[in-house]
Design a protein around this motif. Sequence first.
Motif: not given
Length: 376
Positions: A373-376, A365-371
């Motif tokens: 955020r990087r796309k924003v 879940t943290e990995y998907r959240f960080q990914r």
Amino acid sequence: MGEKTKQSTKAPLFGGRELLFSQRELLLLVGPLLDTCSVFLELSVINVRTAWPRYVSGFWVNLSQGVCTFLTMVIFGNPLLEKLDRVKVQYAVNFLFFAAVIYGSVAFQHPVFLAISCLCAFAFSMKRNGKRAVIFNLCLLPLVVCFALYYSSYHHFGVTVLKQNFIGNNLTVESFVYGMVTGLRAAAVCMWLSCLFRVVSSDKVLYLFGRVSPRLSLFLTILLRFIPRIGREARKINLAQKGIGRGSNQGNVFRRLVNCLRIFSMLITWMISALALESDSMRSRGSLLRGRTAFSIYRFDNRDRAFVIALFSGITLTAMGAILGATTMFYNPRIIWKPLENLSAVTAAGYAALCLLPMGLEFWTEYRFQRARRKV
């Protein structure tokens, strides 16, 4: 007319995706898992040549069961889910996971399974509670050693004598090792309980028992909220008493004892007042009225279904090995090490996957959240 329109626009509980998902999970996961269980239970020699006919013959059975599951869910799925609407699945999964890992920590005697439980509990508690969990977990280790020494001094089974105590009783390796195992069991349970208290909050308890037993849910919610409030209020009272020279660490030993008793009396008075106020507040809101409803915005989707399938797969593999004796160990009269063979290795892998499941989910879940955020 309005009621008919409202009923006609209600979305079905089971759609096409859910029906296909249930069929695929039975065909591709549950069926092969049961075939694996039959391979270990019924075959005396386990290799590729003897195992693959079981999987091939079991495929058609799994296919027929998948079709039957699909038809059953089409005909009876929505009525059954409407009748079982009071069963709260999301937070019940949390309780089921902790019940499974705590039972494994208590019941399994093999050192490998005990090490898996302790290491996973240590890692998960450190993930959830940070440095405080590291300090708490490390403080358990000397307590385990002290308990092993105490156990070996009062239980004298075994044949490998270390020494004799002052009254002539033997201190054996077997009793000391079994005392260590028992202490590590208790330490693993304490670490899992610290994770349980962190994960299962008061709103989850209220959600789980809200419709089943409103009084029990209300009592547990007030209790879970009240425990941290007691500590905060005790610190406030102690700080106020320090301002007039009556703190818990001010004065001589007798004066400190009197100050602590005074603070404790004030804390008891506050607890009675707070509980009475809480009771009046909840009664005025109609918490115990007959026919009370519980609101929730939760919807059980395919992600939750996948987690439940992974959870039950780990529980099934572990239970299969435990039934067949893969988790047992003998300490009396001699330590008999049971090596990890085919069945024991599969059981250990299933138990490790079960214990690591929530921490792996958090990392994912943290990995998907960080990914994201990087796309924003």
